[in-house]
Scaffold this motif. Structure first.
Motif, short mmCIF file in Angstrom:
data_model
loop_
_atom_site.label_atom_id
_atom_site.label_comp_id
_atom_site.label_asym_id
_atom_site.label_seq_id
_atom_site.Cartn_x
_atom_site.Cartn_y
_atom_site.Cartn_z
N ALA A 15 0.83 -1.21 0.00
CA ALA A 15 0.00 0.00 0.00
C ALA A 15 0.86 1.26 0.00
CB ALA A 15 -0.92 0.00 1.21
N ALA A 16 2.09 1.15 0.50
CA ALA A 16 2.94 2.33 0.62
C ALA A 16 3.92 2.46 -0.54
CB ALA A 16 3.70 2.29 1.94
N ALA A 17 3.92 1.50 -1.46
CA ALA A 17 4.82 1.60 -2.62
C ALA A 17 4.38 2.76 -3.50
CB ALA A 17 4.78 0.30 -3.41
N ARG A 18 5.31 3.25 -4.32
CA ARG A 18 4.99 4.39 -5.17
C ARG A 18 3.81 4.05 -6.10
NH1 ARG A 18 8.17 8.83 -6.14
NH2 ARG A 18 7.49 10.08 -7.89
N ARG A 19 2.87 4.95 -6.19
CA ARG A 19 1.62 4.65 -6.88
C ARG A 19 1.74 4.88 -8.40
NH1 ARG A 19 0.92 4.72 -1.75
NH2 ARG A 19 -1.12 4.44 -0.83
N THR A 20 1.04 4.05 -9.15
CA THR A 20 0.87 4.30 -10.59
C THR A 20 0.17 5.64 -10.76
OG1 THR A 20 0.58 1.93 -10.93
CG2 THR A 20 -0.18 3.38 -12.70
N PRO A 21 0.65 6.51 -11.69
CA PRO A 21 -0.03 7.79 -11.89
C PRO A 21 -1.53 7.61 -12.13
CG PRO A 21 2.06 7.79 -13.05
CD PRO A 21 1.88 6.40 -12.51
N GLY A 22 -2.31 8.45 -11.48
CA GLY A 22 -3.77 8.37 -11.57
C GLY A 22 -4.41 7.63 -10.41
N THR A 23 -3.60 6.90 -9.63
CA THR A 23 -4.15 6.18 -8.48
C THR A 23 -4.46 7.15 -7.36
OG1 THR A 23 -2.67 4.34 -9.04
CG2 THR A 23 -3.73 4.27 -6.87
N PRO A 24 -5.67 7.09 -6.78
CA PRO A 24 -5.92 7.89 -5.58
C PRO A 24 -4.92 7.48 -4.49
CG PRO A 24 -7.98 7.08 -6.48
CD PRO A 24 -6.88 6.38 -7.21
N CYS A 25 -4.20 8.44 -3.92
CA CYS A 25 -3.11 8.08 -3.01
C CYS A 25 -3.21 8.78 -1.66
CB CYS A 25 -1.77 8.41 -3.65
SG CYS A 25 -1.53 10.15 -4.06
N TRP A 26 -4.10 9.75 -1.50
CA TRP A 26 -4.14 10.52 -0.25
C TRP A 26 -5.46 11.27 -0.21
CZ3 TRP A 26 -1.83 10.27 4.16
CH2 TRP A 26 -1.69 11.36 5.03
N VAL A 27 -5.96 11.53 0.98
CA VAL A 27 -7.12 12.42 1.15
C VAL A 27 -6.78 13.43 2.24
CG1 VAL A 27 -8.88 10.80 0.33
CG2 VAL A 27 -8.26 10.81 2.77
N SER A 28 -7.22 14.67 2.04
CA SER A 28 -6.98 15.67 3.09
C SER A 28 -8.15 16.62 3.18
CB SER A 28 -5.67 16.42 2.86
OG SER A 28 -5.82 17.37 1.84
N LEU A 29 -8.19 17.29 4.30
CA LEU A 29 -9.32 18.14 4.67
C LEU A 29 -8.76 19.43 5.24
CD1 LEU A 29 -12.40 18.42 5.42
CD2 LEU A 29 -11.85 17.25 7.55
N LEU A 30 -9.29 20.58 4.80
CA LEU A 30 -8.94 21.87 5.39
C LEU A 30 -10.15 22.40 6.15
CD1 LEU A 30 -6.95 23.61 2.50
CD2 LEU A 30 -6.04 22.59 4.59
N VAL A 31 -9.95 22.77 7.39
CA VAL A 31 -11.05 23.17 8.28
C VAL A 31 -10.69 24.47 9.01
CG1 VAL A 31 -11.88 20.82 8.65
CG2 VAL A 31 -10.13 21.76 10.17
N HIS A 32 -11.69 25.05 9.66
CA HIS A 32 -11.45 26.27 10.45
C HIS A 32 -10.96 25.91 11.86
CE1 HIS A 32 -13.15 28.71 7.28
NE2 HIS A 32 -14.16 27.86 7.22
N GLY A 33 -11.57 24.86 12.45
CA GLY A 33 -11.21 24.47 13.81
C GLY A 33 -10.44 23.16 13.80
N LEU A 34 -9.13 23.24 13.76
CA LEU A 34 -8.31 22.03 13.63
C LEU A 34 -8.48 21.12 14.84
CD1 LEU A 34 -6.27 20.48 11.93
CD2 LEU A 34 -4.45 21.87 12.92
N HIS A 35 -8.44 21.69 16.04
CA HIS A 35 -8.48 20.87 17.25
C HIS A 35 -9.82 20.14 17.39
CE1 HIS A 35 -7.34 19.46 21.19
NE2 HIS A 35 -8.48 19.93 21.68
N THR A 36 -10.93 20.87 17.19
CA THR A 36 -12.25 20.23 17.35
C THR A 36 -12.48 19.18 16.26
OG1 THR A 36 -13.22 22.08 16.13
CG2 THR A 36 -13.35 22.18 18.53
#
Length: 258
Positions: A4-25
């Motif tokens: 799962a941690a090997a370098r991904r084939t281009p186009g493969t979903p590899c990460w998800v992230s979220l930007l929020v106002h309240g990081l702690h909550t």
């Protein structure tokens, strides 16, 4: 290093992230829902943490600058071997690049783009950080789906940028295609026509694995989130669409066969 941690084939979903106002909550919400623990992420991204399960990185959460009024949403990142070339291709194929490409310290190089329908996604050129390091366990992202008006046009965009093969589900009342790399599905496109939420428009939807969909949906509400679509049986498993306290929508699923 796991597969799962090997370098991904281009186009493969590899990460998800979220930007929020309240990081702690927000960290408290996801820790309560998925059992995530948190470690520091690249400082170039401002206040940013990486979510961990058993010490393995599974997702990222960052804090929006106070003056940025962006919609709070989970962003799917697709792997690339060259973020700059991919960004140029995105523009040439009718998409837009809103952020970057820029270096995220030693971790890699990234950009945030949107397809011709307006759905936002990221591209990730891995260096030290290859992406999600754990697959299939509860609390990990297990699938990414583009929810859009119709799939035919936008499928051509993703094919042109990433070289996907596609396979359509042939049905008069169901507009659905999978995006494939090396003959295996890595993501899906779901055309929902007028059922697209007016307040969101086309968007990439992250699916997180859970041990019990109904229990997890109740937990979302207890922790201050909302259930947008209650638990239901689908081909991929039992799933529900929910939102965290700041309104970021995601799908929880107990995958079929788990």
């Amino acid at each position: 290093m796991t597969e799962a941690a090997a370098r991904r084939t281009p186009g493969t979903p590899c990460w998800v992230s979220l930007l929020v106002h309240g990081l702690h909550t927000t960290q408290e919400f996801y820790a309560g829902l998925f059992g995530w623990e948190f470690g520091p992420g690249p400082e170039q991204l401002g206040p940013y943490v990486r979510a961990l399960i058993d010490g393995q990185e599974v997702a990222g959460i960052g804090q929006l600058p106070p003056d940025r009024h962006l919609p709070v949403a989970w962003t799917t990142y697709l792997a690339t071997d060259d973020a700059d070339v991919t960004a140029e291709t995105i523009r040439a194929c009718g998409g837009t690049v809103g952020v970057g490409p820029l270096d995220a310290g030693e971790a890699g190089r990234m950009a945030i783009a949107s397809d011709p329908g307006g759905a936002v996604f990221g591209i990730w050129q891995a260096a030290a950080h290859v992406g999600t390091a754990l697959a299939g366990a509860p609390g990990t992202p297990v699938w990414n789906e583009l929810v859009t008006r119709e799939t035919a046009t936008v499928a051509k965009f993703y094919q042109a940028v990433f070289g996907y093969g596609t396979e359509a589900v042939v049905s008069a009342d169901f507009d659905y295609q999978t995006l494939q790399l090396d003959g295996r599905p890595v993501a899906s496109l779901h055309g929902v026509g007028h059922a697209l939420p007016r307040d969101r428009g086309p968007h990439w939807m992250t699916h997180f694995e859970v041990a019990d969909t109904d229990e997890a949906a109740r937990r979302v509400v207890e922790l201050g989130g909302h259930v947008l679509q209650p638990p239901r049986e689908e081909a991929g498993g039992r799933m529900a669409t929910v939102a965290d306290p700041e309104g970021a929508a995601f799908t929880i699923v107990r995958s079929a066969g788990h």
